[in-house]
Enzyme design. Structure first.
Site, PDB file in Angstrom:
ATOM      1  CG  ASP A 243      -2.055  -0.770   1.484  1.00 23.79           C
ATOM      2  OD1 ASP A 243      -2.103  -1.791   0.084  1.00 23.79           O
ATOM      3  OD2 ASP A 243      -2.479  -0.952   2.075  1.00 23.79           O
TER       4      ASP A 243
ATOM      5  CE  LYS B 188      -3.598  -4.373   0.936  1.00 25.61           C
ATOM      6  NZ  LYS B 188      -4.685  -3.400   1.690  1.00 25.61           N
TER       7      LYS B 188
ATOM      8  CB  CYS C 184      -2.535  -2.774   5.602  1.00 24.26           C
ATOM      9  SG  CYS C 184      -4.277  -1.968   4.627  1.00 24.26           S
TER      10      CYS C 184
END
Ligand code: VGL
Ligand code: ZN
Length: 207
Positions: A11, A109, A154
């Site tokens: 990310d 995702k 994450c």
């Protein structure tokens, strides 16, 4: 690095950088270290948090609720976030200075409207797979080295789920940055340790 290891870069998107919608303090500091690290890996996976407009993890989708409140979703507690990483937006794009052109997979995702996904392996219902476990195993990869944003969400969930799928997991905390909400960083570190993740520095990894 050995051909059976993959670097998971989590990310590294504009919205998680200073000035972004869900800024992670000092997130930009790890762009260059990750670029350098990636040069040592034949296998690199980049992930993108990738939410549809009106996603269930957005406070704005729950009238009367505030950002950073926790609600009970059907799969368990869900922290409500500012709108972030809306699919196709500038905020969802990878940081422009991230330069890992040999990355073999960009995995998105969190695009199912009702379910969040901190983990790059399993959505928050803890049932729906993203397919990353299959991609890795079909390529003979048994070890993942995890870095990126955010350490306590994450990165942490991805590391724990890597162990869940039987992989060796190394987390590079110095190539990650945390949001640190109500002790979330300490909790994430503990969860990763309990799951059997190893913590390594860049110099331990590449000498
Ligand atoms: C993340 C909160 C919400 C992350 C994603 O990338 O750590 N955190 N969505
Ligand atoms: Zn998100």
């Amino acid at each position: 690095m050995t051909p059976n290891a993959a670097l998971l870069v989590v990310d590294m998107q504009n919205d998680f950088m200073p000035g972004g919608a869900l800024a992670v303090p000092r997130g930009h500091e790890i762009v260059e270290p990750i670029n350098r690290l990636a040069q040592r890996f034949a296998n690199v996976v980049l992930t993108q948090d990738w939410h549809c407009p009106g996603h269930a993890s957005f406070a704005s989708s729950h009238p009367g609720r505030q950002v950073y409140e926790t609600i009970d979703a059907f799969y368990g507690p869900q922290i409500l976030w500012p709108d972030h990483c809306v699919m196709g937006s500038h905020g969802a794009a990878l940081h422009p200075d991230l330069d890992i052109r040999h990355a073999g997979l960009i995995l998105r995702k969190g695009y199912h409207k009702a379910v969040d996904s901190y983990s790059a392996f399993l959505e928050a219902d803890r049932e729906t797979r993203t397919g990353l476990d299959g991609w890795l195993s079909s390529r003979g990869i048994t070890e993942v080295v995890v870095c990126g944003l955010a350490t306590d969400f994450c990165v942490g969930w991805t590391a724990c789920d890597g162990r869940h799928f039987g992989l060796t997991v190394k987390v590079i905390e110095e190539a990650s940055r945390a949001i640190d909400l109500d002790g979330s960083m300490a909790r994430a570190h503990r969860n990763m340790a309990v799951a059997g993740a190893n913590f390594v520095t860049i110099s331990q990894l590449i000498g």
